[in-house]
Scaffold this motif. Structure first.
Motif, PDB file in Angstrom:
ATOM      1  N   ALA A 100       0.824  -1.391  -0.020  1.00 53.51           N
ATOM      2  CA  ALA A 100       0.016   0.049  -0.104  1.00 53.51           C
ATOM      3  C   ALA A 100       0.803   1.479  -0.065  1.00 53.51           C
ATOM      4  CB  ALA A 100      -0.908   0.107   1.226  1.00 53.51           C
ATOM      5  N   SER A 101       1.741   1.289   0.494  1.00 52.82           N
ATOM      6  CA  SER A 101       2.875   2.461   0.597  1.00 52.82           C
ATOM      7  C   SER A 101       3.547   2.616  -0.476  1.00 52.82           C
ATOM      8  CB  SER A 101       3.938   2.280   1.896  1.00 52.82           C
ATOM      9  OG  SER A 101       4.946   3.309   1.904  1.00 52.82           O
ATOM     10  N   MET A 102       4.157   1.653  -0.997  1.00 51.30           N
ATOM     11  CA  MET A 102       5.168   1.629  -2.125  1.00 51.30           C
ATOM     12  C   MET A 102       4.268   1.659  -3.282  1.00 51.30           C
ATOM     13  SD  MET A 102       8.065   1.904  -1.496  1.00 51.30           S
ATOM     14  CE  MET A 102       9.000   1.960   0.015  1.00 51.30           C
ATOM     15  N   GLY A 103       3.088   1.153  -3.428  1.00 50.00           N
ATOM     16  CA  GLY A 103       2.371   1.291  -4.772  1.00 50.00           C
ATOM     17  C   GLY A 103       1.702   2.437  -4.878  1.00 50.00           C
ATOM     18  N   THR A 104       1.195   3.296  -3.509  1.00 47.67           N
ATOM     19  CA  THR A 104       0.627   4.671  -3.783  1.00 47.67           C
ATOM     20  C   THR A 104       1.823   5.541  -4.195  1.00 47.67           C
ATOM     21  OG1 THR A 104      -0.774   4.214  -2.056  1.00 47.67           O
ATOM     22  CG2 THR A 104      -0.286   6.627  -2.557  1.00 47.67           C
ATOM     23  N   GLY A 105       3.260   5.200  -3.829  1.00 46.91           N
ATOM     24  CA  GLY A 105       4.095   6.116  -4.362  1.00 46.91           C
ATOM     25  C   GLY A 105       4.391   6.010  -5.700  1.00 46.91           C
ATOM     26  N   ALA A 106       4.373   4.663  -5.880  1.00 46.55           N
ATOM     27  CA  ALA A 106       4.658   4.223  -7.570  1.00 46.55           C
ATOM     28  C   ALA A 106       3.628   5.072  -8.448  1.00 46.55           C
ATOM     29  CB  ALA A 106       4.802   2.980  -7.777  1.00 46.55           C
TER      30      ALA A 106
ATOM     31  N   TRP B 134      11.616   1.967  -9.155  1.00 45.06           N
ATOM     32  CA  TRP B 134      12.201   1.424  -7.729  1.00 45.06           C
ATOM     33  C   TRP B 134      10.944   1.012  -6.835  1.00 45.06           C
ATOM     34  CZ3 TRP B 134      11.995   1.919  -2.482  1.00 45.06           C
ATOM     35  CH2 TRP B 134      12.908   1.355  -2.041  1.00 45.06           C
ATOM     36  N   MET B 135       9.893   2.047  -6.825  1.00 49.35           N
ATOM     37  CA  MET B 135       8.781   1.796  -5.923  1.00 49.35           C
ATOM     38  C   MET B 135       7.971   0.801  -6.571  1.00 49.35           C
ATOM     39  SD  MET B 135       8.146   5.404  -4.047  1.00 49.35           S
ATOM     40  CE  MET B 135       7.867   6.563  -5.408  1.00 49.35           C
ATOM     41  N   GLY B 136       7.555   0.892  -7.877  1.00 52.93           N
ATOM     42  CA  GLY B 136       6.579   0.078  -8.443  1.00 52.93           C
ATOM     43  C   GLY B 136       7.124  -1.186  -8.183  1.00 52.93           C
ATOM     44  N   CYS B 137       8.271  -1.701  -8.551  1.00 53.13           N
ATOM     45  CA  CYS B 137       8.785  -3.047  -8.270  1.00 53.13           C
ATOM     46  C   CYS B 137       8.913  -3.456  -7.181  1.00 53.13           C
ATOM     47  CB  CYS B 137      10.218  -3.125  -9.230  1.00 53.13           C
ATOM     48  SG  CYS B 137      10.081  -3.025 -11.034  1.00 53.13           S
ATOM     49  N   PHE B 138       9.570  -2.550  -6.120  1.00 55.47           N
ATOM     50  CA  PHE B 138       9.820  -3.031  -4.807  1.00 55.47           C
ATOM     51  C   PHE B 138       8.234  -3.278  -4.160  1.00 55.47           C
ATOM     52  CE2 PHE B 138       9.771  -1.610  -0.169  1.00 55.47           C
ATOM     53  CZ  PHE B 138      11.007  -1.789   0.059  1.00 55.47           C
TER      54      PHE B 138
ATOM     55  N   LEU C 139       5.652  -4.526  -5.684  1.00 51.95           N
ATOM     56  CA  LEU C 139       4.950  -5.789  -6.348  1.00 51.95           C
ATOM     57  C   LEU C 139       6.009  -7.093  -5.505  1.00 51.95           C
ATOM     58  CD1 LEU C 139       4.926  -5.277 -10.062  1.00 51.95           C
ATOM     59  CD2 LEU C 139       2.904  -5.623  -8.346  1.00 51.95           C
ATOM     60  N   SER C 140       7.256  -6.734  -5.140  1.00 56.10           N
ATOM     61  CA  SER C 140       7.845  -7.870  -4.615  1.00 56.10           C
ATOM     62  C   SER C 140       7.753  -8.005  -2.968  1.00 56.10           C
ATOM     63  CB  SER C 140       9.499  -7.690  -4.705  1.00 56.10           C
ATOM     64  OG  SER C 140       9.958  -6.687  -4.294  1.00 56.10           O
ATOM     65  N   ASN C 141       7.098  -6.892  -2.402  1.00 50.42           N
ATOM     66  CA  ASN C 141       6.800  -6.844  -0.947  1.00 50.42           C
ATOM     67  C   ASN C 141       5.495  -7.827  -1.081  1.00 50.42           C
ATOM     68  OD1 ASN C 141       6.815  -3.329   0.029  1.00 50.42           O
ATOM     69  ND2 ASN C 141       8.074  -4.796  -0.068  1.00 50.42           N
ATOM     70  N   LEU C 142       4.605  -8.096  -1.858  1.00 45.07           N
ATOM     71  CA  LEU C 142       3.570  -8.797  -1.848  1.00 45.07           C
ATOM     72  C   LEU C 142       4.138 -10.357  -2.070  1.00 45.07           C
ATOM     73  CD1 LEU C 142       0.917  -7.135  -4.401  1.00 45.07           C
ATOM     74  CD2 LEU C 142       0.535  -7.470  -1.711  1.00 45.07           C
ATOM     75  N   ALA C 143       4.983 -10.333  -2.995  1.00 49.94           N
ATOM     76  CA  ALA C 143       5.504 -11.821  -3.148  1.00 49.94           C
ATOM     77  C   ALA C 143       6.172 -12.177  -1.831  1.00 49.94           C
ATOM     78  CB  ALA C 143       6.411 -11.886  -4.334  1.00 49.94           C
ATOM     79  N   ALA C 144       7.056 -11.510  -1.413  1.00 51.42           N
ATOM     80  CA  ALA C 144       7.794 -11.576  -0.065  1.00 51.42           C
ATOM     81  C   ALA C 144       7.247 -12.277   0.932  1.00 51.42           C
ATOM     82  CB  ALA C 144       8.658 -10.430   0.258  1.00 51.42           C
ATOM     83  N   GLY C 145       5.934 -11.592   1.497  1.00 46.60           N
ATOM     84  CA  GLY C 145       5.212 -11.871   2.512  1.00 46.60           C
ATOM     85  C   GLY C 145       4.719 -13.540   2.231  1.00 46.60           C
ATOM     86  N   PHE C 146       4.219 -13.904   0.992  1.00 50.68           N
ATOM     87  CA  PHE C 146       3.918 -15.307   0.805  1.00 50.68           C
ATOM     88  C   PHE C 146       5.174 -16.238   0.660  1.00 50.68           C
ATOM     89  CE2 PHE C 146       0.558 -12.919  -1.184  1.00 50.68           C
ATOM     90  CZ  PHE C 146      -0.689 -13.680  -0.550  1.00 50.68           C
ATOM     91  N   LEU C 147       6.349 -15.821   0.101  1.00 53.13           N
ATOM     92  CA  LEU C 147       7.317 -16.611   0.195  1.00 53.13           C
ATOM     93  C   LEU C 147       8.011 -16.852   1.604  1.00 53.13           C
ATOM     94  CD1 LEU C 147       9.380 -14.943  -2.852  1.00 53.13           C
ATOM     95  CD2 LEU C 147       8.412 -17.199  -2.787  1.00 53.13           C
ATOM     96  N   MET C 148       7.877 -15.924   2.540  1.00 53.48           N
ATOM     97  CA  MET C 148       8.448 -16.058   4.066  1.00 53.48           C
ATOM     98  C   MET C 148       7.617 -16.998   4.464  1.00 53.48           C
ATOM     99  SD  MET C 148      10.162 -12.467   4.760  1.00 53.48           S
ATOM    100  CE  MET C 148       8.561 -11.551   4.839  1.00 53.48           C
TER     101      MET C 148
END
Length: 374
Positions: A36-42, A323-327, A329-338
């Motif tokens: 939500a933070s990085m997506g808004t920024g992007a 940077w923020m857009g990709c960041f 998206l990978s935030n979403l993936a990271a939560g599920f990966l962890m």
């Protein structure tokens, strides 16, 4: 101003994930809040670039301080999911406004000759504030997470008030020779390449950097106070790396400095992924952060100097967009990966994205940089 804002923001960022974990949020929900933070920024980065083309950078810097303060205020008054997600969104607004305005504003103050030293000084002051925020935030967290947010809000409010008194005299504006869209069409190749290289950095960082506090909490059982000390030491590494950056630039040039520091960070990413020893993990965490963040002010300096003055804001904003857009998206993936495989796979995958970015910087900018020095 930057010292105060950095201290308040860093303290809030340090505790943000730990606060959500304390409220019982799973990793996937924490990743969604980061998104939500990085997506808004992007989403707001390109509009911010257009605004930077029309108004003075100071007003955007001031607005970014206000937005960050409003987000911290929401965290102080309510632990509800709505308040947390709105706060994350306001942090994204602040980031978008700052990304399009801070570097051009500083370059106009200093000129090209002093730019490497000014960018490093700005980064050093920010990391010094980060040290204060990390140590104080970790200590205050023992008395309650929302007390940390109140500390962050107080410092952010002080920075915002100070900015009013530091408002600079009006600059002589550069006459716009072209329209915004026409100018972008002429600069698109360089801007796109700058954006893509930063996009891969964002993909890598988003997979593990926001979750390093959880890494130390879950893998080693550290308290918020101890994590704050680790982040405080990291800030010291960032401070000295920023002081070292101008020397490396004078010796190797901007692009080769970026390639060197990013490449040297990769083994420490791998060590962080595999280590179950607190000392080894801590040292790897500090050195990796120092090396990677040494490249950031150098790359920002290169970006704003490689385009015409009226598109400096667009250059830094486009880099932040990728940077923020990709960041995010990978935030979403990271939560599920962890949740499924732990911390090691996201950290290793992040290092792989760092490597791709470094190779692209070499291919697109490194050769031309070397040719210009001969």
């Amino acid at each position: 101003m930057m010292l105060l804002s950095s201290a308040g923001g860093t303290a809030t960022h340090l505790i943000f994930n730990l606060y959500m974990r304390e409220l019982g949020w799973p990793d996937s929900a924490i990743g969604l809040a980061q998104f939500a933070s990085m997506g808004t920024g992007a989403a707001l980065t390109l509009p911010s670039a257009y605004i930077s083309f029309r108004i003075r950078p100071f007003y955007m810097v001031f607005a970014s301080l206000v937005a960050a303060g409003m987000g911290m205020f929401l965290l102080v008054i309510s632990p509800s999911p709505l308040a947390i997600f709105l706060s994350a969104g306001l942090a994204g607004v602040s980031s978008a406004l700052s990304s399009a305005s801070l570097s051009p504003f500083m370059l106009r103050l200093a000129g090209h000759g002093s730019a490497p030293f000014l960018f490093s000084a700005q980064w050093s002051i920010s990391t010094l504030g980060g040290f204060l925020g990390n140590v104080t935030g970790g200590w205050l967290a023992t008395a309650g997470h929302r007390l940390v947010f109140a500390f962050g809000l107080a410092f952010q409010a002080a920075a915002t008030l100070l900015a009013l008194f530091l408002r600079p005299a009006r600059f002589t504006e550069t006459r716009r020779e072209t329209s915004f869209l026409l100018g972008l069409s002429q600069e698109w190749r360089g801007l796109l390449r700058l954006g893509i290289t930063q996009g891969f950095i964002g993909l890598g960082a988003g997979l593990f950097v926001p979750f390093i506090n959880l890494y130390f909490r879950d893998r080693f059982g550290l308290s918020a106070g101890m994590i704050g000390i680790l982040y405080g030491v990291q800030s010291a590494f960032l401070f000295f790396s920023a002081l070292l950056a101008p020397y490396l630039v004078s010796r190797f040039g901007k692009i080769r400095t970026v390639i060197l520091t990013q490449s040297l960070s990769l083994p420490f990413n791998a060590t962080l992924a595999f280590s179950w020893n607190l000392v080894i993990s801590s040292v790897s965490f500090w050195i990796r952060a120092g090396l990677m963040n040494m490249a950031q002010p150098v790359m920002s300096n290169y970006a704003v100097e490689s385009v015409r003055p009226e598109f400096r804001g667009a250059a830094t904003a486009l880099m932040s967009l990728f940077w923020m857009g990709c960041f995010s998206l990978s935030n979403l993936a990271a939560g599920f990966l962890m949740e499924r495989w732990g911390f090691s796979p996201p950290i290793l995958l992040g290092a792989g994205f760092y490597l791709v970015s470094t190779l692209l910087i070499w291919v697109w900018f490194g050769r031309a940089s070397m040719e210009s020095q001969h």
